[in-house]
Design a protein around this motif. Structure first.
Motif, PDB file in Angstrom:
ATOM      1  N   GLN A   1       0.841  -1.184   0.000  1.00  0.00           N
ATOM      2  CA  GLN A   1       0.000   0.000   0.000  1.00  0.00           C
ATOM      3  C   GLN A   1       0.881   1.241   0.000  1.00  0.00           C
ATOM      4  OE1 GLN A   1      -3.265  -0.403  -0.099  1.00  0.00           O
ATOM      5  NE2 GLN A   1      -4.025   1.692   0.137  1.00  0.00           N
ATOM      6  N   GLN A   3       0.572   5.579  -0.011  1.00  0.00           N
ATOM      7  CA  GLN A   3      -0.234   6.795   0.057  1.00  0.00           C
ATOM      8  C   GLN A   3       0.609   7.955  -0.433  1.00  0.00           C
ATOM      9  OE1 GLN A   3      -1.304   6.580   4.240  1.00  0.00           O
ATOM     10  NE2 GLN A   3      -3.346   5.871   3.691  1.00  0.00           N
ATOM     11  N   TYR A 113      -1.924   3.646  -7.393  1.00  0.00           N
ATOM     12  CA  TYR A 113      -2.096   4.573  -6.284  1.00  0.00           C
ATOM     13  C   TYR A 113      -1.982   6.005  -6.791  1.00  0.00           C
ATOM     14  CZ  TYR A 113      -0.928   0.212  -3.956  1.00  0.00           C
ATOM     15  OH  TYR A 113      -0.890  -1.100  -3.567  1.00  0.00           O
ATOM     16  N   GLY A 115      -2.408  10.361  -5.776  1.00  0.00           N
ATOM     17  CA  GLY A 115      -2.565  11.439  -4.822  1.00  0.00           C
ATOM     18  C   GLY A 115      -3.835  12.219  -5.102  1.00  0.00           C
ATOM     19  N   GLN A 116      -4.052  13.238  -4.295  1.00  0.00           N
ATOM     20  CA  GLN A 116      -5.282  14.025  -4.404  1.00  0.00           C
ATOM     21  C   GLN A 116      -5.169  15.138  -5.437  1.00  0.00           C
ATOM     22  OE1 GLN A 116      -2.976  14.566  -2.176  1.00  0.00           O
ATOM     23  NE2 GLN A 116      -2.732  16.801  -2.190  1.00  0.00           N
TER      24      GLN A 116
END
Length: 124
Positions: A1, A3, A113, A115-116
């Motif tokens: 995982q 982030q 994955y 990011g914002q």
């Protein structure tokens, strides 16, 4: 995982520079190829630059070649996008993304994955 958190966006005049940073958490970062994407209003998201797990290979979209540089510091779990000679057409939300492989891909579906995003606005 993994982030991902982007930073460094903002408003800059044409011809100016910005450096985007993407801080990653998760123990697989150093083994992951990374990419920077962007999406302008009304347009599809596109790959801007990508880098292999060790920085040994990079990719740039034709529209940013010679102006943008992607790099990474695995000790800091961070990938960067140095953007120089910015143009109004570079205005977009910029996203950092990570793959589950150590070599970059030009295909968005290879990036697991995201990011914002961080807004970059280049004024003329």
């Amino acid at each position: 995982q993994v982030q991902l958190v982007e930073s460094g966006g903002g408003v800059v005049q044409a011809g100016g520079s910005l450096r985007l940073s993407c801080a990653a958490s998760g123990r697989t970062f150093s083994n992951s190829a990374m990419g920077w994407f962007r999406q302008a209003p009304g347009k599809e998201r596109e790959l801007v630059a990508a880098i292999n797990w060790n920085g040994g290979g990079t990719y740039y979209a034709d529209s940013v070649k010679g102006r943008f540089t992607i790099s990474r510091d695995n000790a800091k779990n961070t990938v960067y996008l140095q953007m120089n000679s910015l143009k109004p057409d570079d205005t977009a939300v910029y996203y950092c993304a990570a793959t589950s492989t150590n070599r970059y891909s030009v295909e968005q579906q290879a990036y697991n994955y995201w990011g914002q995003g961080t807004q970059v606005t280049v004024s003329s």
